[in-house]
Design a protein around this motif. Structure first.
Motif, PDB file in Angstrom:
ATOM      1  N   LEU A  40      20.265 -14.246 -30.134  1.00 16.31           N
ATOM      2  CA  LEU A  40      19.948 -15.220 -29.093  1.00 16.31           C
ATOM      3  C   LEU A  40      19.117 -14.560 -27.992  1.00 16.31           C
ATOM      4  O   LEU A  40      18.163 -15.152 -27.479  1.00 16.31           O
ATOM      5  CB  LEU A  40      21.235 -15.799 -28.510  1.00 16.31           C
ATOM      6  CG  LEU A  40      21.098 -16.892 -27.449  1.00 16.31           C
ATOM      7  CD1 LEU A  40      20.347 -18.090 -28.004  1.00 16.31           C
ATOM      8  CD2 LEU A  40      22.475 -17.317 -26.948  1.00 16.31           C
ATOM      9  N   SER A  41      19.465 -13.332 -27.654  1.00 14.77           N
ATOM     10  CA  SER A  41      18.719 -12.604 -26.628  1.00 14.77           C
ATOM     11  C   SER A  41      17.311 -12.275 -27.100  1.00 14.77           C
ATOM     12  O   SER A  41      16.356 -12.306 -26.314  1.00 14.77           O
ATOM     13  CB  SER A  41      19.458 -11.318 -26.247  1.00 14.77           C
ATOM     14  OG  SER A  41      20.704 -11.615 -25.648  1.00 14.77           O
ATOM     15  N   VAL A  77      25.472 -11.606 -29.412  1.00  9.89           N
ATOM     16  CA  VAL A  77      24.472 -12.331 -28.626  1.00  9.89           C
ATOM     17  C   VAL A  77      23.068 -11.734 -28.786  1.00  9.89           C
ATOM     18  O   VAL A  77      22.129 -12.165 -28.141  1.00  9.89           O
ATOM     19  CB  VAL A  77      24.901 -12.336 -27.132  1.00  9.89           C
ATOM     20  CG1 VAL A  77      24.621 -10.989 -26.475  1.00  9.89           C
ATOM     21  CG2 VAL A  77      24.246 -13.464 -26.362  1.00  9.89           C
ATOM     22  N   TRP A  85      17.628 -21.280 -20.738  1.00  7.11           N
ATOM     23  CA  TRP A  85      17.476 -22.694 -21.126  1.00  7.11           C
ATOM     24  C   TRP A  85      16.899 -23.561 -20.000  1.00  7.11           C
ATOM     25  O   TRP A  85      16.615 -24.736 -20.230  1.00  7.11           O
ATOM     26  CB  TRP A  85      18.836 -23.255 -21.546  1.00  7.11           C
ATOM     27  CG  TRP A  85      19.310 -22.770 -22.874  1.00  7.11           C
ATOM     28  CD1 TRP A  85      18.932 -23.248 -24.102  1.00  7.11           C
ATOM     29  CD2 TRP A  85      20.268 -21.739 -23.142  1.00  7.11           C
ATOM     30  NE1 TRP A  85      19.583 -22.568 -25.102  1.00  7.11           N
ATOM     31  CE2 TRP A  85      20.417 -21.636 -24.543  1.00  7.11           C
ATOM     32  CE3 TRP A  85      21.015 -20.890 -22.320  1.00  7.11           C
ATOM     33  CZ2 TRP A  85      21.275 -20.723 -25.143  1.00  7.11           C
ATOM     34  CZ3 TRP A  85      21.869 -19.981 -22.913  1.00  7.11           C
ATOM     35  CH2 TRP A  85      21.992 -19.896 -24.308  1.00  7.11           C
ATOM     36  N   GLU A 126      13.906 -23.335 -32.630  1.00  7.00           N
ATOM     37  CA  GLU A 126      14.937 -22.389 -32.199  1.00  7.00           C
ATOM     38  C   GLU A 126      15.756 -22.927 -31.033  1.00  7.00           C
ATOM     39  O   GLU A 126      16.984 -22.794 -31.014  1.00  7.00           O
ATOM     40  CB  GLU A 126      14.284 -21.055 -31.821  1.00  7.00           C
ATOM     41  CG  GLU A 126      13.809 -20.268 -33.030  1.00  7.00           C
ATOM     42  CD  GLU A 126      12.913 -19.108 -32.658  1.00  7.00           C
ATOM     43  OE1 GLU A 126      12.664 -18.257 -33.534  1.00  7.00           O
ATOM     44  OE2 GLU A 126      12.454 -19.039 -31.502  1.00  7.00           O
ATOM     45  N   ASN A 134      19.687 -23.784 -31.022  1.00  4.93           N
ATOM     46  CA  ASN A 134      20.535 -23.023 -30.092  1.00  4.93           C
ATOM     47  C   ASN A 134      20.589 -23.740 -28.746  1.00  4.93           C
ATOM     48  O   ASN A 134      19.976 -23.297 -27.763  1.00  4.93           O
ATOM     49  CB  ASN A 134      19.971 -21.607 -29.910  1.00  4.93           C
ATOM     50  CG  ASN A 134      19.995 -20.793 -31.185  1.00  4.93           C
ATOM     51  OD1 ASN A 134      21.018 -20.250 -31.567  1.00  4.93           O
ATOM     52  ND2 ASN A 134      18.852 -20.722 -31.852  1.00  4.93           N
TER      53      ASN A 134
END
Length: 314
Positions: free
Chosen positions: A211-212, A208, A94, A27, A31
């Motif tokens: 992704l969250s 989003v 990240w 993942e 991303n």
């Protein structure tokens, strides 16, 4: 029979853990960070900037939060006429985990170095939610020459956090469920069966949301985030004075107790009143709803930030 049941549970947990850890690597590879990964100390931190303007607005999240996801709408709206920056503290988003102490002093030093190395320039308007608001308050005290304004979203002073209770046993359960992948499964099922359950944990914007979710079940209650919370009662208060630096407090209404503890909520409201006296240019706005209003009421955050920039920041 009991032994067989235990063995089956162990096998399921091992399989779930392996699957989760493999998926996590995939993942994050699929991303990649939208911004820069900059080495601070021995670790890399993520910072993402967008837009142009005379001021640079810096967003930071609360405990275990995901800055870009939590401020997605405000970040993109304000980027139309301003320079905006979202950054991840170590162990968040990240950014890599770190062994550096998670004191506010070190967190402030990390941010100062990150902004400097990234080439971002002030003056900065700092926007922080929850303990992220406590962080930016002290950043403004340590580096007042760099700061044009401070916005605290349902955030308290260091003195307020002196009353922070010890982490509960449920925190360890969350850590365990995250590491083994149980939290991944629970999050997926809840989102499919009843998405409204996750309203207080995930942003409103569909762009989003996935992704969250990824950050939620991969980063929730990570080691660095818990170390920050443990450190909160030990941080040193730097005084109660911001001079004329503009200060905006967006405070969740009293209608939904934040801590399910009336006494703590009263202490928090007293602390908010005290914070108004820290600056000669301060304002408080009550926002209906709970602590995570920035996720389900992003329009209010945007409106108040634009008003703050137009009417309070020079």
């Amino acid at each position: 029979m009991i032994i067989k049941i235990i063995l089956v549970i162990l096998i399921i947990l091992i399989a779930s853990t392996i699957y989760h850890q493999v998926r996590k690597k995939i993942e994050f590879k699929q991303n990649p960070p939208p911004g820069e990964m900059i080495k601070i100390g021995e670790d890399k931190m993520h910072i993402y900037g967008k837009g142009e303007g005379d001021l640079t607005i810096v967003f930071t999240s609360g405990g275990s939060g995901f800055t870009y996801g939590h401020f997605y709408e405000a970040f993109n709206e304000l980027a139309k006429e301003n320079r905006v920056v979202a950054y991840d503290r170590p162990g968040y988003g990240w950014s890599e985990s770190t062994s550096r102490p998670r004191t506010l002093e070190q967190i402030n030093k990390d941010l100062y170095e990150l902004l400097d190395k990234s080439g971002e320039t002030g003056p900065y308007v700092l926007v922080g939610h929850s303990i992220g608001g406590t962080e930016v308050l002290q950043f403004a005290q340590r580096y007042p020459e760099l700061v044009a304004g401070v916005v605290m979203l349902d955030a308290g002073s260091v003195n307020y956090h002196k009353q922070e209770p010890p982490l509960s046993w449920s925190t360890n359960i969350i850590r365990f469920s995250r590491f083994t992948g149980i939290l991944r499964f629970e999050t997926y099922v809840m989102d499919k069966l009843k998405p409204s359950i996750l309203e207080g944990s995930l942003p409103k914007s569909e762009e989003v949301r996935d992704l969250s979710m990824m950050m939620f079940y991969n980063r929730l209650c990570n080691r660095n985030a818990l170390e920050e919370i443990k450190q909160l009662p030990k941080n040193k208060e730097l005084g109660k004075n911001l001079g004329d630096i503009p200060l905006l407090l967006l405070t969740a209404s009293e209608s939904e107790p934040k801590h399910h503890d009336i006494e703590r909520d009263e202490l928090f409201m007293e602390d908010q009143k005290s914070l108004l006296e820290w600056s000669t240019n301060s304002k408080q706005k009550m926002v209906e709803g709970s602590h995570m209003f920035l996720l389900y009421e992003p329009e209010i955050v945007i409106e108040e930030l634009l008003d703050f920039l137009d009417n309070m920041v020079e």
